[in-house]
Each structure stands twice: as structure tokens, then as C-alpha cells.
Scaffold this active site. Structure first.
Site, short mmCIF file in Angstrom:
data_model
loop_
_atom_site.label_atom_id
_atom_site.label_comp_id
_atom_site.label_asym_id
_atom_site.label_seq_id
_atom_site.Cartn_x
_atom_site.Cartn_y
_atom_site.Cartn_z
N TYR A 173 5.29 9.26 -10.11
CA TYR A 173 4.17 8.52 -9.53
C TYR A 173 3.46 7.68 -10.59
O TYR A 173 3.14 6.51 -10.38
CB TYR A 173 3.19 9.49 -8.87
CG TYR A 173 2.09 8.81 -8.08
CD1 TYR A 173 2.35 8.27 -6.82
CD2 TYR A 173 0.80 8.71 -8.58
CE1 TYR A 173 1.34 7.66 -6.08
CE2 TYR A 173 -0.21 8.10 -7.86
CZ TYR A 173 0.07 7.57 -6.61
OH TYR A 173 -0.93 6.96 -5.89
N ASN A 214 0.81 -1.22 0.00
CA ASN A 214 0.00 0.00 0.00
C ASN A 214 0.84 1.28 0.00
O ASN A 214 0.40 2.31 -0.49
CB ASN A 214 -0.92 0.00 1.23
CG ASN A 214 -1.57 1.34 1.47
OD1 ASN A 214 -2.45 1.77 0.72
ND2 ASN A 214 -1.15 2.01 2.54
N LYS A 240 3.25 3.49 -10.59
CA LYS A 240 1.99 2.75 -10.61
C LYS A 240 1.82 1.96 -11.90
O LYS A 240 1.26 0.84 -11.87
CB LYS A 240 0.82 3.72 -10.40
CG LYS A 240 0.81 4.37 -9.03
CD LYS A 240 0.84 3.34 -7.89
CE LYS A 240 0.75 3.97 -6.53
NZ LYS A 240 0.83 2.98 -5.42
#
Length: 257
Positions: free
Chosen positions: A161, A94, A165
Site C-alpha cells: 500500500y 480513488n 501511494k
């Protein structure tokens, strides 16, 4: 664990001291559910709740920019578990960081390196450690990677980012293919949980619009009440995790059918 209920479930969660990670950990606490939570800081609220419910909890304060340390702890924790009554073992990757939003040409090397280490390298390293330590276990093994819509739809000012991802989505596909070839392979999903009202959203709203052209989008999401709460999102994510068909779609979103 004398005097406690037999452990039926094991879960490892990164980034569990706040936001979505903390909300998931709170919901998973129970006397038959052992939790290992890894974050830069520990949560006093989580520790108090675990004590209240006699729930087995270990919190580790570690910086995931060097995931090798966390991987060593994960292997040791898993190897110390008694498997007699165990039904499931789960890793939830996470933790992540938006770093410093802005054009790539203005990014500092140290910030880029940290963003990719925490957001992509750590999930890879920890998944490898988890799968290796549990490779002979005959229980339901799951890896849930918390991804983002930005891994699938790029925006200006969020290069690191988006890259982390997107990489998370694609390595999940590769690992899922490896595990599918095994008799007792783990199930893996890279899940986009939707837009949640966390510290990351606050950072984006406060970033100079010259560095983040889409800042107004994040401001509207907040102003229009379109951000999910961490607790609500945690309930949805865990419901997805418990689905009988978990792993049938490797890259998924909570809005998917």
C-alpha cells in the site's frame, strides 16, 4: 440526453460504490453533471439518487486489477460526449486496496500483484486513457489521485500500500511536468485526504498485531473519534478540487495550507 440540461461537467470516479468514492459521487450528481463510476460492484443507492435528480449516471462493474478494460470504456465514454456546453472534465482515481497487511516476507505473490495493479497500475493506465481521449479538448481538465499519508510516511506491515501511494505521488509529479509544457495541459494533484472511517480502517483494526505492529494506532483513532466520515471527507476533497489554484501543488494533503 433529450429533455435534460446541457452537460457542463464530466467526472469519472473509480471505487465509487462505497466509502469516499460513493460519497463524492453522491455530491456530484446533477442534471448538468455526467458521471461515469467504475467499481467492482454498482451502488443501488447511487442509481436511485441519480434517477431522483434526473442526473446522467453510468456505473460499470469492473475489476481494476486489469485496468485495460476500464481504459477502453473510459475512452469510448469520453469520445461519445458532446462538447458544446462542456466546462470541465475530471478523472478521480480513488480505488485502492490495503491487501493483506503483514511483513513482506509473508506476503503472497498474487496479493502483492493485485494491490499494485489496483493501487498504482490502474491510476496510471486510466490517467493515460483520459489524457489521450481529451487531448484536444479546450476545457478545464483535471486528474485527482486519492493518495495517502502512507505514501509519504512508511509503516511496517503495509509495504504494498505504501509503495502504491508513493508511486501515485511520483507519477503525478511526472505527468504534471508533461502537462505544464502544453498550451492546454491538464492539472493533476495527488491528494492525501486524511484518515477516513472506511472498510480499509476496519481491516487494519482487525489485523493481528503480530502482522501489523501499528494496529493500536488505528484502534486509538477509532476510539478517540479522530476518523473523518466519508461524507465529510468528500465535501473537503471536492472543495479542494474546485479551488482556482488546483494543480499548483502536485502532491498535497487536506491539512496543507
Amino acid at each position: 440526453m433529450s429533455g435534460r440540461a446541457a452537460i457542463q461537467n464530466l467526472t469519472i470516479i473509480t471505487g465509487a460504490s462505497k466509502g469516499l468514492g460513493l460519497a463524492m459521487a453522491m455530491r456530484l450528481l446533477g442534471p448538468d453533471h455526467a458521471l461515469l463510476c467504475i467499481s467492482r460492484s454498482t451502488s443501488g443507492a447511487l442509481a436511485a439518487e441519480a434517477a431522483l435528480h434526473d442526473a446522467p449516471l453510468q456505473q460499470l462493474s469492473l475489476d481494476l486489477s486489469d485496468a485495460r478494460v476500464a481504459a477502453t470504456h473510459i475512452r469510448a465514454w469520453l469520445e461519445a460526449q458532446e462538447l458544446g456546453s462542456l466546462s470541465t472534465a475530471t478523472l478521480i482515481n480513488n480505488a485502492g486496496t490495503v491487501g493483506r497487511p503483514g511483513p513482506l516476507e509473508q506476503a503472497e505473490s498474487d496479493d502483492l500483484v493485485r494491490s499494485l495493479r489496483v493501487g498504482l497500475e490502474a491510476p496510471l493506465v486510466l490517467t493515460a486513457a483520459f489524457l489521450h481521449a481529451t487531448r484536444y479538448w479546450r476545457v478545464l481538465r483535471r486528474v485527482l489521485n486519492i493518495s495517502s499519508g502512507l505514501g509519504r510516511h512508511a509503516i511496517a506491515g503495509q509495504g504494498s500500500y505504501c509503495a502504491a501511494k508513493a508511486g501515485m505521488d511520483h507519477f503525478s509529479r511526472a505527468v504534471a511536468a508533461e502537462e505544464a509544457a502544453k498550451a492546454h495541459g491538464a492539472r493533476i494533484v495527488s491528494l492525501a485526504p486524511g484518515v477516513i472511517d472506511t472498510d480499509m480502517q476496519s481491516v487494519l483494526r482487525q489485523t493481528d498485531a503480530a502482522l501489523l505492529p501499528d494496529r493500536s494506532h488505528y484502534e486509538r483513532l477509532k476510539a478517540e473519534g479522530r476518523l473523518d466520515t466519508p461524507d465529510s471527507a468528500a465535501e473537503k476533497v471536492l472543495r479542494f478540487l474546485y479551488r482556482a489554484d488546483f494543480g499548483s501543488a502536485v502532491v498535497a494533503g487536506l491539512g496543507d495550507a
